[in-house]
Design an enzyme around this catalytic site. Structure first.
Site, PDB file in Angstrom:
ATOM      1  N   HIS A 353       0.858  -1.202   0.315  1.00  0.00           N
ATOM      2  CA  HIS A 353      -0.363  -0.081   0.084  1.00  0.00           C
ATOM      3  C   HIS A 353       0.902   1.395  -0.077  1.00  0.00           C
ATOM      4  O   HIS A 353       1.417   1.418   0.654  1.00  0.00           O
ATOM      5  CB  HIS A 353      -0.823  -0.108   0.972  1.00  0.00           C
ATOM      6  N   ALA A 354       0.934   2.114  -0.756  1.00  0.00           N
ATOM      7  CA  ALA A 354       1.864   3.371  -1.054  1.00  0.00           C
ATOM      8  C   ALA A 354       1.370   3.996  -0.086  1.00  0.00           C
ATOM      9  O   ALA A 354       0.236   3.963   0.925  1.00  0.00           O
ATOM     10  CB  ALA A 354       1.098   4.094  -2.467  1.00  0.00           C
ATOM     11  N   HIS A 383       0.687  12.293  -6.129  1.00  0.00           N
ATOM     12  CA  HIS A 383      -0.238  12.167  -5.088  1.00  0.00           C
ATOM     13  C   HIS A 383       1.169  12.156  -3.473  1.00  0.00           C
ATOM     14  O   HIS A 383       0.595  12.314  -2.916  1.00  0.00           O
ATOM     15  CB  HIS A 383      -1.060  11.041  -4.368  1.00  0.00           C
ATOM     16  N   GLU A 384       1.927  11.070  -2.880  1.00  0.00           N
ATOM     17  CA  GLU A 384       2.802  10.709  -2.572  1.00  0.00           C
ATOM     18  C   GLU A 384       4.179  11.014  -2.406  1.00  0.00           C
ATOM     19  O   GLU A 384       4.656  12.164  -1.111  1.00  0.00           O
ATOM     20  CB  GLU A 384       3.003   9.364  -2.760  1.00  0.00           C
ATOM     21  N   HIS A 387       2.936  15.043  -0.149  1.00  0.00           N
ATOM     22  CA  HIS A 387       3.209  14.382   1.635  1.00  0.00           C
ATOM     23  C   HIS A 387       4.832  14.825   1.322  1.00  0.00           C
ATOM     24  O   HIS A 387       4.974  15.195   2.985  1.00  0.00           O
ATOM     25  CB  HIS A 387       2.857  13.288   1.524  1.00  0.00           C
ATOM     26  N   GLU A 411      -3.790  15.499   2.597  1.00  0.00           N
ATOM     27  CA  GLU A 411      -3.701  14.457   1.665  1.00  0.00           C
ATOM     28  C   GLU A 411      -3.846  14.841  -0.209  1.00  0.00           C
ATOM     29  O   GLU A 411      -3.847  14.158  -1.061  1.00  0.00           O
ATOM     30  CB  GLU A 411      -5.104  13.660   1.909  1.00  0.00           C
ATOM     31  N   HIS A 513      -7.208   0.718   5.254  1.00  0.00           N
ATOM     32  CA  HIS A 513      -7.307   1.712   6.358  1.00  0.00           C
ATOM     33  C   HIS A 513      -7.708   1.191   7.442  1.00  0.00           C
ATOM     34  O   HIS A 513      -8.243   1.340   8.427  1.00  0.00           O
ATOM     35  CB  HIS A 513      -8.363   3.156   6.002  1.00  0.00           C
ATOM     36  N   TYR A 523      -9.737  11.902   3.565  1.00  0.00           N
ATOM     37  CA  TYR A 523      -9.684  11.423   2.279  1.00  0.00           C
ATOM     38  C   TYR A 523     -10.423  12.927   1.664  1.00  0.00           C
ATOM     39  O   TYR A 523     -11.201  12.298   0.424  1.00  0.00           O
ATOM     40  CB  TYR A 523      -9.457   9.875   2.085  1.00  0.00           C
TER      41      TYR A 523
END
Length: 614
Positions: A353-354, A383-384, A387, A411, A513, A523
């Site tokens: 999971h990323a 996306h990552e 962060h 997010e 999650h 999210y």
């Protein structure tokens, strides 16, 4: 959705805590006197921040090893270190509560005390052994998920592979049903009793901190009351719900055309396994089934473009870094490239999971993925990295402010950057031939493809925590866990399982999650906020055309303004941070509705005479 591992989520959560200086906390020297003063509170905060800063570095290292090398030994190491972290964070939360009403507190100290009191994810009660039991359960649940398997044609298939196969339109409805059912049965069901026990322990801890239950504690971390936060999320949902309802009606009709009445009726809910995703949370994989004639053929697929250019997973990460560099952000450190997990190792179990990690509270930022060369992972990388750039922007803040303005912000950053992955951006980075840029008559296709992920996700983003709030407050009993989950999926998403679900099923556990204990409303907020951020960036870039065609790639002014918000971290209430970049102090679904307005008009035309709702 994806995950973010920050210093604060490590320090103030159960599933990721830290090293073993348990009985010897530096902050113990700052325990409150019989009548504590503002100076005592300041000393307490200073000691806590130093202790947790040092602590989270080792905690991050241990949890990184556990996530990238799952064995019985690394599980045990993580459980031990996380138990210490939970004890620390619960102790500090209890101490912080004692200082909250001290006269003369500075605004800064008061904010940090509130962060300590409300920042926990799963608080253990102070009775002996509770933190250890809680962490053991949580670590085991996450590892169970990481080791999860489903079946396809009766043969075992791993979690990352089964996710990909759910989006493979070559499969039959029977094969989709087999994968969906086997995954939910094999991964979810065994977790149920442990999950119920974990909830009971966490609720004891939340009550010690003065909250009604763990869900109320989660809703307290948004610079407003738990009640006001629940109302805010409902308001946002009502603002965007008409768009989802129009999309649901259209997609149901198209699935009926594809599979017939026996598989997908023209009325009622949509069968969950037919939507291209294990959780029916994003529907982009079935876009070819719903694409409008003519305008629906976009002429390119990002995954195909990457493969045609011979791009490898690392090239995809370099492309993501390049976007942020074009806005003026410094390049990622060498350690990022040496220490991240980009590929699934062949020789061991890992959590695929990323997620994005900040290991040393400074610049040891990393991503953990099992990258495949496809469109989804190209977007996920952007996306990552959002962060990671956020983490680095606020790394000069005091420890307790090393976080996003609220968890939805964290997010939304990468997601709003990813909205700028327009055809023109793909031309700019050499992936797409300029002659193949879709013309304006393809806009409905472009918007529908986006909506299949962005809009389809909205109700799922809301219901995951709606379910957990009910579990935590006791309105959903363990015997009804699965029934309530299925009902909420029907109520919000309008979907139904492909097979009958037994009473002892635990389908929520088949979503990362839930066993990973990651709050999920963030999210939903991110889906709304990203369009606010995007709209603001496009205005700053002087964009004049339709909102959905805007790309601010290469605009240094946008990067400068964005950094001004990011570097604030959690040091100010989130409305202040929102205002710094967008000019508004309210989260709103209006920017999202503007973005998709041409699609909404088109969907309404397609849906004339067709039944809506379920």
């Amino acid at each position: 959705m994806k995950a973010m591992i920050s210093t604060m989520s490590l320090a103030l959560s159960l599933a990721l805590a830290a090293p073993a200086y348990a009985q010897d906390d530096a902050a113990a020297t700052a325990a409150p006197a019989a009548t504590p003063t503002a100076a005592d509170a300041d000393a307490f905060i200073a000691a806590v921040e130093k202790d947790l800063f040092d602590y989270t570095v080792e905690a991050s290292q241990v949890n990184w090893v556990n996530a990238t090398y799952i064995t019985d030994d690394t599980d045990a190491m993580a459980a031990r270190i996380n138990a210490v972290g939970t004890e620390k964070s619960v102790k500090y939360a209890l101490e912080a509560a004692k200082y909250m009403d001290v006269p003369g507190l500075s605004a800064d100290t008061k904010r940090k005390l509130e962060i300590l009191r409300t920042g926990l994810v799963l608080p253990a009660p102070t009775k002996p052994g509770a933190a250890t039991e809680l962490n053991t359960i949580a670590t085991d649940l996450q590892s169970q998920y990481g080791k999860g398997r489903g079946t396809l044609d009766g043969k075992e298939i791993s979690g990352s592979d089964i996710e990909a196969e759910m989006g493979n339109l070559k499969h039959t409805p029977a094969e989709f049903a087999e994968m969906w059912t086997s995954w939910h049965d094999n991964v979810g069901a065994p977790m149920k009793d442990d999950y119920a026990r974990m909830v009971a322990i966490a609720n004891e801890g939340a009550k010690e901190l003065g909250f009604a239950d763990t869900g109320a504690m989660w809703r307290s971390g948004y610079d407003m009351s738990p009640e006001d936060f629940a109302k805010t999320t409902e308001r946002l949902w009502q603002e965007v719900k008409p768009l989802y309802m129009a999309l649901h009606t259209y997609v149901r009709w198209k699935l009926n055309e594809k599979y017939g009445d026996a598989v997908q009726p023209k009325t009622g809910p949509i069968r969950a396994d037919l939507l291209g995703n294990m959780w029916a949370q994003e529907w982009g994989n079935i876009y070819p089934l719903v694409a409008p004639p003519g305008s629906g053929d976009l002429g390119y697929d990002i995954g195909d473009l990457l493969k045609e250019k011979g791009k490898a997973p690392l090239d995809m990460v370099k492309a993501g870094e390049n976007f942020y560099s074009s806005l003026g952000f410094a390049k990622l450190p060498d350690t990022f490239w040496k220490r991240s997990q980009f590929l699934k190792p062949a020789d061991r179990e890992v959590v695929c999971h990323a997620s994005a990690w900040d290991v040393d509270n400074k610049d040891d930022i990393r991503i953990k993925m099992c990258i495949k060369v496809n469109s989804d992972d190209f977007v996920t990388i952007h996306h990552e990295l959002g962060h990671n750039y956020y983490q680095r922007a606020y790394n000069k803040q005091p420890f307790l402010y090393l976080n996003g303005a609220n968890d939805g912000f964290h997010e939304a950053i990468g997601d709003f950057i990813a909205l700028s992955i327009t055809p023109q951006y793909l031309v700019d980075i050499g992936l797409l031939d300029k002659a193949k840029v879709p013309s304006a008559d393809k806009d409905i296709g472009l918007l529908l493809r986006q909506a299949m992920d962005k809009v389809a996700f909205l109700p799922f983003g809301l219901l995951v925590d709606r379910w957990r709030w009910g579990v935590f407050d006791g309105s959903i009993k363990p015997a009804d866990y699965n029934k309530a989950w299925t009902q909420l999926r029907l109520q919000y998403q309008g979907i139904t399982p492909p097979t009958a679900r037994p009473d002892n099923a635990f389908d929520p556990g088949a979503k990362y999650h839930i066993p990973g204990n990651t709050p999920y409303t963030r999210y939903f907020l991110a889906r709304v906020l990203q369009f606010q951020f995007y709209q603001a960036a496009c205005k700053q870039a002087g964009w004049k055309g339709p909102l959905h065609r805007c790309s601010f790639y290469g605009n240094k002014q946008v990067g400068q303004n964005l950094n001004a918000m990011l570097e604030m971290g959690a040091s100010k209430p989130w409305p202040d941070a929102l205002q710094a970049f967008t000019g508004s102090r309210d989260m709103s679904g209006k920017a999202m509705m503007e973005y998709f307005a041409p699609l909404k008009k088109w969907l309404d035309e397609q849906n004339k005479g067709k039944p809506s709702g379920w």
